[in-house]
Design an enzyme around this catalytic site. Structure first.
Site, short mmCIF file in Angstrom:
data_model
loop_
_atom_site.label_atom_id
_atom_site.label_comp_id
_atom_site.label_asym_id
_atom_site.label_seq_id
_atom_site.Cartn_x
_atom_site.Cartn_y
_atom_site.Cartn_z
N SER A 1 0.93 -1.21 -0.05
CA SER A 1 0.02 0.11 -0.02
C SER A 1 0.67 1.34 -0.16
O SER A 1 1.82 1.12 0.55
CB SER A 1 -0.84 0.15 1.31
OG SER A 1 -1.40 1.24 1.19
N LYS B 1 -5.25 -6.43 2.83
CA LYS B 1 -5.13 -5.34 1.96
C LYS B 1 -6.40 -4.71 1.50
O LYS B 1 -6.68 -3.60 1.08
CB LYS B 1 -3.81 -5.51 0.88
CG LYS B 1 -3.96 -4.45 -0.16
CD LYS B 1 -3.11 -3.29 0.11
CE LYS B 1 -2.85 -2.28 -0.76
NZ LYS B 1 -3.71 -1.98 -1.97
N HIS C 1 -8.39 -2.87 3.98
CA HIS C 1 -7.48 -1.58 4.23
C HIS C 1 -7.89 -0.65 2.66
O HIS C 1 -8.23 0.48 3.17
CB HIS C 1 -6.02 -1.93 3.86
CG HIS C 1 -5.36 -0.73 3.48
ND1 HIS C 1 -5.43 -0.17 2.03
CD2 HIS C 1 -4.20 0.38 4.11
CE1 HIS C 1 -4.70 1.05 1.94
NE2 HIS C 1 -4.01 1.48 3.39
N ASN C 2 -8.27 -1.09 1.83
CA ASN C 2 -8.70 -0.59 0.91
C ASN C 2 -10.14 -0.15 1.07
O ASN C 2 -10.37 1.15 0.47
CB ASN C 2 -8.47 -1.16 -0.83
CG ASN C 2 -7.10 -1.11 -1.23
OD1 ASN C 2 -6.13 -0.79 -0.40
ND2 ASN C 2 -6.89 -1.35 -2.44
N GLU D 1 -10.16 2.82 3.13
CA GLU D 1 -9.77 4.01 2.45
C GLU D 1 -11.04 4.49 1.81
O GLU D 1 -11.19 5.85 1.70
CB GLU D 1 -8.63 3.44 1.50
CG GLU D 1 -8.06 4.58 0.56
CD GLU D 1 -6.76 3.87 -0.34
OE1 GLU D 1 -6.08 3.15 0.16
OE2 GLU D 1 -7.03 4.13 -1.58
P1 NBP Z 1 0.12 -2.57 -14.06
O1 NBP Z 1 -1.11 -3.30 -13.07
O2 NBP Z 1 -0.43 -1.85 -14.95
O3 NBP Z 1 0.81 -3.75 -14.97
C1 NBP Z 1 1.40 -3.53 -16.00
C2 NBP Z 1 2.88 -3.98 -16.01
O4 NBP Z 1 2.76 -5.52 -15.93
C3 NBP Z 1 3.53 -3.83 -17.43
O5 NBP Z 1 4.67 -3.46 -17.22
C4 NBP Z 1 3.42 -4.99 -18.44
O6 NBP Z 1 4.45 -5.30 -19.22
C5 NBP Z 1 3.52 -6.25 -17.00
N1 NBP Z 1 3.26 -7.37 -17.74
C6 NBP Z 1 3.77 -8.45 -17.62
BR1 NBP Z 1 5.63 -8.57 -17.17
N2 NBP Z 1 3.34 -9.67 -17.99
C7 NBP Z 1 2.12 -9.29 -18.32
C8 NBP Z 1 1.10 -9.99 -18.85
N3 NBP Z 1 1.01 -11.34 -19.12
N4 NBP Z 1 -0.07 -9.08 -18.96
C9 NBP Z 1 -0.09 -7.92 -18.80
N5 NBP Z 1 0.78 -7.04 -18.14
C10 NBP Z 1 1.93 -7.82 -18.13
O7 NBP Z 1 0.93 -1.94 -13.17
P2 NBP Z 1 1.07 -1.10 -12.01
O8 NBP Z 1 -0.05 -0.07 -11.90
O9 NBP Z 1 2.48 -0.75 -11.44
O10 NBP Z 1 0.37 -2.16 -10.82
C11 NBP Z 1 1.07 -3.34 -10.47
C12 NBP Z 1 0.28 -4.14 -9.36
O11 NBP Z 1 0.35 -3.29 -8.12
C13 NBP Z 1 -1.15 -4.08 -9.79
O12 NBP Z 1 -1.60 -5.30 -9.33
C14 NBP Z 1 -1.80 -3.21 -9.02
O13 NBP Z 1 -3.29 -3.20 -8.81
C15 NBP Z 1 -1.20 -3.03 -7.84
N6 NBP Z 1 -0.89 -1.72 -6.90
C16 NBP Z 1 -0.98 -0.86 -7.68
C17 NBP Z 1 -1.01 0.59 -7.11
C18 NBP Z 1 -1.08 1.70 -7.66
O14 NBP Z 1 -1.09 2.89 -6.91
N7 NBP Z 1 -0.83 1.93 -9.02
C19 NBP Z 1 -1.14 0.48 -5.73
C20 NBP Z 1 -0.86 -0.74 -4.83
C21 NBP Z 1 -1.10 -1.95 -5.65
P3 NBP Z 1 4.35 -4.30 -20.66
O15 NBP Z 1 5.23 -3.42 -20.49
O16 NBP Z 1 4.76 -5.44 -21.68
O17 NBP Z 1 3.04 -4.19 -20.83
#
Ligand code: NBP
Length: 501
Positions: A132, A204, A207-208, A211
């Site tokens: 988080s 988690k 938590h959300n 939130e």
């Molecule tokens: P995303 O959830 O948007 O994931 C995209 C990334 O996953 C890209 O780099 C993509 O690669 C990669 N990827 C791979 Br490796 N294999 C993949 C596949 N088979 N299919 C799709 N994508 C694939 O990234 P994020 O926003 O950084 O979030 C990551 C996780 O963290 C998520 O589960 C999210 O819910 C969680 N989270 C996010 C936040 C937030 O504030 N954003 C907070 C807390 C938790 P590519 O470059 O080839 O497309």
């Protein structure tokens, strides 16, 4: 790059993955990274390798896995659901028994339970870890909620504890000021072992959900000051800054103050006034509410927060309805500005207490359902830093569970009971005024109904149960019989003696 030298590997270089990787490298762990699209990996490495020599990028999964020390630890930071499964499937044949996969995404806890079980059959460990704090948290210290086998956790613990947010042991407040290459050293880590399989992702999710409730309650406080007192965003921003110095001291109150004081760079109008009033959602609030309904746990405040977003999303329909449906006549109630601002603060605090009471009750029920042994005081502790709901108030929750680990509801703890005793007349007044002025306060109102229902030794469900018996022979219990005995009245011949089931 020599084989078997990195302490940990990370897959998925979007926002969260990149920031978490830099955080891990800053703490002197060797980290290998891999992304499906290789150009993202090279961009990331090119931008960071000079300042962060612990970082190593790989084009193929095989070379990435070969670069890791055993037992190999691989963090997945990709979208929850199918992408996570696809990445896990591609890893299984490359890993050895005893290796550990850590899913740091927002997976649904039931998926984590299933994945942990499947991977265990392959001799692999699986940790589902809540992460988080968004982008900033991932970079400089998130709150971490890991669930999985204790053995796997012990292998990951030094890294997870190092990279998590830290709180000051004396004040219980987050230690701020981490910079790239200069992480916070010392302090209490906002990371603790939550329990088996899906427990980390479950916590988690709650938590959300909490939130969602916190954010909606703050919006209701803002709306009351905006609609009844006609305060400017800047004036409200100053009020939120003031609230942030007392019992409401928290990240969300702090950023609300900042947002309300912000001007739009394009129009120079208050920024909040140019943002369209429709809110999105990604699903964790909905999951929390569905799970509460599934388990029969009363958590109406989170659900109301989810519904409030749904109502906000039907903007066009609301615009049409606003020209047709009338609100109340102009109120005659005399309003004292200073008194109402203070009462809104009190109402916000009381509502927040009820919302957290519901969230902890939900976790309490889930631990029975899934056979976990959740330490609620520890959970409140790791939420004190790094995460979006970080707040001084969490210290009070930790103290409540330290005093009584079996506490059935936070409302029964002396501190929270006394708070509500002290503020409830303001809380009730604010909700009455809101209704009188036609201002929607779904979370404030649901919280007070929760409070009034929870403290009631008699609710009107006697009548409801009689209705159920009338149309569906669903039976009822009697007030003058011992619990557990069921009866049915023959409603077509109600003079007949009732039937004991
Ligand atoms: P995303 O959830 O948007 O994931 C995209 C990334 O996953 C890209 O780099 C993509 O690669 C990669 N990827 C791979 Br490796 N294999 C993949 C596949 N088979 N299919 C799709 N994508 C694939 O990234 P994020 O926003 O950084 O979030 C990551 C996780 O963290 C998520 O589960 C999210 O819910 C969680 N989270 C996010 C936040 C937030 O504030 N954003 C907070 C807390 C938790 P590519 O470059 O080839 O497309």
């Amino acid at each position: 790059m020599i084989e078997n030298t990195s302490d940990i590997g990370l897959i998925g270089l979007a926002v969260m993955g990149q920031n978490l990787a830099l955080n891990i490298a800053d703490h002197n762990f060797g980290i290998s990274v891999y992304n499906r699209t290789y150009s993202k990996t090279t961009d990331f490495i090119d931008r960071n390798q000079t300042s962060t020599p612990n970082l190593h990028g790989f084009e193929t999964l095989e070379s990435f896995i070969d670069s890791l020390k055993s037992p190999k630890k691989v963090v997945i930071m990709v979208q929850a659901g199918k992408p996570t499964d696809a990445v896990i499937d591609s890893l299984v044949h490359l890993l050895d028994p005893g290796d550990i996969i850590i899913d740091g995404g927002n997976a649904k806890w039931t998926d984590t339970i299933a994945r942990e079980k499947n991977l265990k059959d392959n001799g692999l460990h699986f940790i589902g870890s809540g992460v988080s704090g968004g982008e900033e948290g991932a970079r400089f210290g998130p709150s971490l909620m890991p669930g999985g086998s204790l053995e796997a956790w012990q292998a990951v613990e030094p890294i997870w504890n190092s990279i998590s947010a830290k709180v000051d042991p004396n004040t219980g407040k987050p230690i701020e000021g981490a910079l790239p290459g200069k992480p916070i050293i010392g302090g209490i880590p906002c990371s603790t072992y939550i329990g088996e399989n899906g427990s980390g992702h479950y916590v988690k999710m709650v938590h959300n959900g909490i939130e969602y409730g916190d954010m909606q309650m703050i919006c209701e406080a803002y709306d009351l000051m905006h609609s009844i007192l006609k305060l400017s965003p800047h004036e409200m921003g100053v009020i939120f800054d003031d609230w942030n110095t007392g019992e409401l001291d928290s990240f969300l109150i702090e950023i609300t103050g900042d947002i309300l004081k912000q001007t739009d760079p394009r129009t120079r109008k208050p920024f909040v006034d140019i943002v369209l009033d429709t809110a999105g959602q990604k699903g964790t609030g909905k999951w929390t509410s569905i799970n509460a309904l599934d388990m029969g746990v009363p958590a109406p405040t989170v659900a109301e927060a989810v519904f409030a977003r749904c109502l906000s999303a039907i903007k066009e329909e609301r615009e049409v309805a606003s020209g047709i449906l009338k609100g109340p006549k102009k109120s005659e109630t005399a309003i004292n500005k200073t008194d109402l601002i203070s009462a809104i603060r009190d109402a916000l605090y009381c509502s927040k207490i009820c919302s957290y009471a519901q969230g902890f009750q939900l976790m309490n029920e889930a631990q029975k359902e899934y056979g976990w042994n959740l330490k609620f005081g520890e959970i409140a502790k790791i939420w004190r830093g790094g995460c979006i709901i970080r707040a001084a108030f969490l210290q009070k929750i930790t103290e409540a569970y330290e005093k009584n680990p079996e506490l059935s509801n936070l409302l029964l703890d002396d501190y929270f009971k006394n708070c509500i005793d002290k503020y409830q007349s303001s809380w009730r007044r604010v909700i009455s005024i809101a209704v009188e002025f036609g201002i929607p306060v779904p979370t404030f109102a649901s919280a007070i109904s929760y409070y009034d229902s929870y403290r009631a030794d008699r609710l009107p469900q006697n009548l409801l149960q009689a209705q159920r018996d009338y149309f569906g022979a669903h039976t009822y219990e009697r007030t003058d019989e011992t619990r557990g005995k069921s009866f049915h009245l023959d409603w077509l011949n109600p003079r007949r003696p009732e039937i004991k089931i």
